[in-house]
Motif scaffolding. Structure first.
Motif, PDB file in Angstrom:
ATOM      1  N   ALA A   1      30.111  43.120  35.538  1.00 60.99           N
ATOM      2  CA  ALA A   1      31.232  44.042  35.400  1.00 60.99           C
ATOM      3  C   ALA A   1      32.511  43.510  36.034  1.00 60.99           C
ATOM      4  O   ALA A   1      32.511  42.519  36.763  1.00 60.99           O
ATOM      5  N   GLN A   2      33.580  44.212  35.726  1.00 56.92           N
ATOM      6  CA  GLN A   2      34.902  43.914  36.267  1.00 56.92           C
ATOM      7  C   GLN A   2      35.642  45.239  36.424  1.00 56.92           C
ATOM      8  O   GLN A   2      35.411  46.192  35.659  1.00 56.92           O
ATOM      9  N   GLY A   3      36.498  45.331  37.421  1.00 56.81           N
ATOM     10  CA  GLY A   3      37.281  46.540  37.613  1.00 56.81           C
ATOM     11  C   GLY A   3      38.745  46.204  37.860  1.00 56.81           C
ATOM     12  O   GLY A   3      39.063  45.182  38.476  1.00 56.81           O
ATOM     13  N   PHE A   4      39.625  47.069  37.369  1.00 53.76           N
ATOM     14  CA  PHE A   4      41.049  46.844  37.591  1.00 53.76           C
ATOM     15  C   PHE A   4      41.790  48.173  37.612  1.00 53.76           C
ATOM     16  O   PHE A   4      41.336  49.179  37.062  1.00 53.76           O
ATOM     17  N   ILE A   5      42.936  48.178  38.273  1.00 49.74           N
ATOM     18  CA  ILE A   5      43.802  49.351  38.332  1.00 49.74           C
ATOM     19  C   ILE A   5      44.681  49.321  37.083  1.00 49.74           C
ATOM     20  O   ILE A   5      45.501  48.413  36.912  1.00 49.74           O
ATOM     21  N   PRO A   6      44.545  50.300  36.192  1.00 51.78           N
ATOM     22  CA  PRO A   6      45.156  50.193  34.847  1.00 51.78           C
ATOM     23  C   PRO A   6      46.598  50.691  34.771  1.00 51.78           C
ATOM     24  O   PRO A   6      46.912  51.592  34.003  1.00 51.78           O
ATOM     25  N   LYS A   7      47.471  50.073  35.532  1.00 53.87           N
ATOM     26  CA  LYS A   7      48.851  50.573  35.571  1.00 53.87           C
ATOM     27  C   LYS A   7      49.532  50.495  34.206  1.00 53.87           C
ATOM     28  O   LYS A   7      50.421  51.300  33.907  1.00 53.87           O
ATOM     29  N   ASP A   8      49.125  49.553  33.353  1.00 56.65           N
ATOM     30  CA  ASP A   8      49.746  49.415  32.029  1.00 56.65           C
ATOM     31  C   ASP A   8      49.130  50.349  30.984  1.00 56.65           C
ATOM     32  O   ASP A   8      49.622  50.422  29.861  1.00 56.65           O
ATOM     33  N   TYR A   9      48.054  51.047  31.355  1.00 52.54           N
ATOM     34  CA  TYR A   9      47.347  51.887  30.380  1.00 52.54           C
ATOM     35  C   TYR A   9      47.368  53.365  30.732  1.00 52.54           C
ATOM     36  O   TYR A   9      46.753  54.171  30.022  1.00 52.54           O
TER      37      TYR A   9
ATOM     38  N   LEU B   1      27.616  38.171  27.155  1.00 53.46           N
ATOM     39  CA  LEU B   1      28.882  38.871  26.939  1.00 53.46           C
ATOM     40  C   LEU B   1      29.996  37.844  26.809  1.00 53.46           C
ATOM     41  O   LEU B   1      30.075  36.897  27.598  1.00 53.46           O
ATOM     42  N   ASP B   2      30.882  38.041  25.813  1.00 53.91           N
ATOM     43  CA  ASP B   2      31.946  37.057  25.598  1.00 53.91           C
ATOM     44  C   ASP B   2      33.131  37.708  24.889  1.00 53.91           C
ATOM     45  O   ASP B   2      32.992  38.749  24.235  1.00 53.91           O
ATOM     46  N   LYS B   3      34.286  37.104  25.039  1.00 53.24           N
ATOM     47  CA  LYS B   3      35.511  37.428  24.313  1.00 53.24           C
ATOM     48  C   LYS B   3      35.823  38.930  24.330  1.00 53.24           C
ATOM     49  O   LYS B   3      35.844  39.596  23.299  1.00 53.24           O
ATOM     50  N   CYS B   4      36.066  39.440  25.522  1.00 51.54           N
ATOM     51  CA  CYS B   4      36.466  40.841  25.664  1.00 51.54           C
ATOM     52  C   CYS B   4      37.973  40.971  25.477  1.00 51.54           C
ATOM     53  O   CYS B   4      38.736  40.037  25.744  1.00 51.54           O
ATOM     54  N   ASN B   5      38.397  42.144  25.025  1.00 51.59           N
ATOM     55  CA  ASN B   5      39.819  42.368  24.791  1.00 51.59           C
ATOM     56  C   ASN B   5      40.149  43.850  24.943  1.00 51.59           C
ATOM     57  O   ASN B   5      39.398  44.717  24.497  1.00 51.59           O
ATOM     58  N   PHE B   6      41.279  44.128  25.598  1.00 47.60           N
ATOM     59  CA  PHE B   6      41.797  45.484  25.703  1.00 47.60           C
ATOM     60  C   PHE B   6      43.040  45.611  24.834  1.00 47.60           C
ATOM     61  O   PHE B   6      43.878  44.703  24.787  1.00 47.60           O
ATOM     62  N   GLU B   7      43.172  46.757  24.179  1.00 45.79           N
ATOM     63  CA  GLU B   7      44.377  47.038  23.414  1.00 45.79           C
ATOM     64  C   GLU B   7      44.650  48.533  23.430  1.00 45.79           C
ATOM     65  O   GLU B   7      43.732  49.353  23.500  1.00 45.79           O
ATOM     66  N   ILE B   8      45.930  48.890  23.371  1.00 40.66           N
ATOM     67  CA  ILE B   8      46.336  50.286  23.297  1.00 40.66           C
ATOM     68  C   ILE B   8      46.189  50.760  21.861  1.00 40.66           C
ATOM     69  O   ILE B   8      46.606  50.071  20.926  1.00 40.66           O
ATOM     70  N   VAL B   9      45.583  51.923  21.671  1.00 44.66           N
ATOM     71  CA  VAL B   9      45.375  52.486  20.337  1.00 44.66           C
ATOM     72  C   VAL B   9      46.597  53.320  19.966  1.00 44.66           C
ATOM     73  O   VAL B   9      46.904  54.325  20.610  1.00 44.66           O
TER      74      VAL B   9
ATOM     75  N   PHE C   1      41.456  45.645  44.129  1.00 38.33           N
ATOM     76  CA  PHE C   1      41.282  45.316  42.723  1.00 38.33           C
ATOM     77  C   PHE C   1      42.586  44.803  42.107  1.00 38.33           C
ATOM     78  O   PHE C   1      43.691  45.120  42.562  1.00 38.33           O
ATOM     79  N   LEU C   2      42.443  44.015  41.046  1.00 40.08           N
ATOM     80  CA  LEU C   2      43.594  43.540  40.288  1.00 40.08           C
ATOM     81  C   LEU C   2      44.219  44.693  39.515  1.00 40.08           C
ATOM     82  O   LEU C   2      43.614  45.753  39.354  1.00 40.08           O
ATOM     83  N   THR C   3      45.411  44.462  38.998  1.00 41.27           N
ATOM     84  CA  THR C   3      46.068  45.482  38.181  1.00 41.27           C
ATOM     85  C   THR C   3      45.957  45.161  36.695  1.00 41.27           C
ATOM     86  O   THR C   3      46.618  45.802  35.881  1.00 41.27           O
ATOM     87  N   TYR C   4      45.115  44.203  36.352  1.00 43.41           N
ATOM     88  CA  TYR C   4      44.898  43.837  34.953  1.00 43.41           C
ATOM     89  C   TYR C   4      43.580  43.069  34.862  1.00 43.41           C
ATOM     90  O   TYR C   4      43.135  42.442  35.835  1.00 43.41           O
ATOM     91  N   PRO C   5      42.892  43.121  33.728  1.00 36.33           N
ATOM     92  CA  PRO C   5      41.639  42.368  33.568  1.00 36.33           C
ATOM     93  C   PRO C   5      41.919  40.873  33.399  1.00 36.33           C
ATOM     94  O   PRO C   5      42.941  40.473  32.827  1.00 36.33           O
ATOM     95  N   ILE C   6      41.016  40.042  33.899  1.00 37.18           N
ATOM     96  CA  ILE C   6      41.197  38.586  33.804  1.00 37.18           C
ATOM     97  C   ILE C   6      39.894  37.922  33.362  1.00 37.18           C
ATOM     98  O   ILE C   6      38.816  38.530  33.409  1.00 37.18           O
TER      99      ILE C   6
END
Length: 207
Positions: A77-85, A164-172, A198-203
């Motif tokens: 897993a990974q966790g981040f603070i989603p300030k952009d979302y 697990l590979d090639k993950c991506n986040f996008e705004i709907v 935590f980071l503020t974005y996924p990496i």
């Protein structure tokens, strides 16, 4: 024996060593962490099995752990603070491959907020088990303005292997109105200070 022949033989030898010992690593890239019953699972990166380019992340159970406890599970897993979302609807897509899965796998997507919520493929689809080649998994979730943290990744319940590979986040946009706020899961009043590391974005979404 010429220098070129010696160099060639050295190259072949080092390549064989890599093939035997260098296909996996238990050092996770920055941002990723292990969770759950990690003492019963090998978790790391795999340079021999991947979706488009090496490497991928993997979870692999130890043999016969079902005889110990059928409720064992682990996550990559990974966790981040989603300030952009904040205030947005977000889609997470990842590619997963699985082998000899006794119980189930899932794509984890979790929202930590005052109202709290939890969402993964196991809640919405049939249980995914057995073996299967690279498949696109996706989750769509609303991210309230009071969200403190988003966590995501692969979950393996019981025995098997999952990559697990090639993950991506996008705004709907526009948002899918059929997606309701995640059902309550966590206690209210989550403190933002709990997540200051935590980071503020996924990496490293493709490892």
């Amino acid at each position: 024996m010429s220098k070129n022949i010696l160099l060639f033989r050295l190259f072949v030898f080092l390549n064989c060593v890599f093939q035997i010992f260098g296909q996996i690593s238990y050092d996770l890239p920055a941002g990723w962490f292990r969770d759950g019953d990690t003492q019963y699972y090998d978790i790391g990166v795999d340079y021999a099995t991947f979706y488009e380019k090496a490497p991928s992340g993997f979870l692999k159970s130890h043999p016969n752990i079902s005889s110990l406890n059928s409720d064992l599970h682990s996550t990559l897993a990974q966790g981040f603070i989603p300030k952009d979302y904040l205030g947005k609807q977000v889609r997470l897509t990842c590619f997963m491959k699985y082998s000899n899965v006794l119980s189930s796998i899932g794509l984890l997507l979790q929202v930590h907020s005052v109202n709290g919520g939890f969402d993964n493929t196991l809640n919405k689809n049939s249980i995914v088990n057995g073996s299967g080649d690279w498949t696109k998994f996706e989750n769509v979730v609303n991210v309230p303005e009071d969200t403190s943290l988003i966590s995501f990744g692969a979950i393996l319940n019981d025995e098997g292997v999952v990559w697990l590979d090639k993950c991506n986040f996008e705004i709907v946009e526009p948002p899918d109105e059929s997606v309701s706020f995640p059902f309550p899961k966590f206690e209210p009043n989550v403190n933002n200070n709990d997540f200051h590391n935590f980071l503020t974005y996924p990496i490293n979404l493709d490892f």
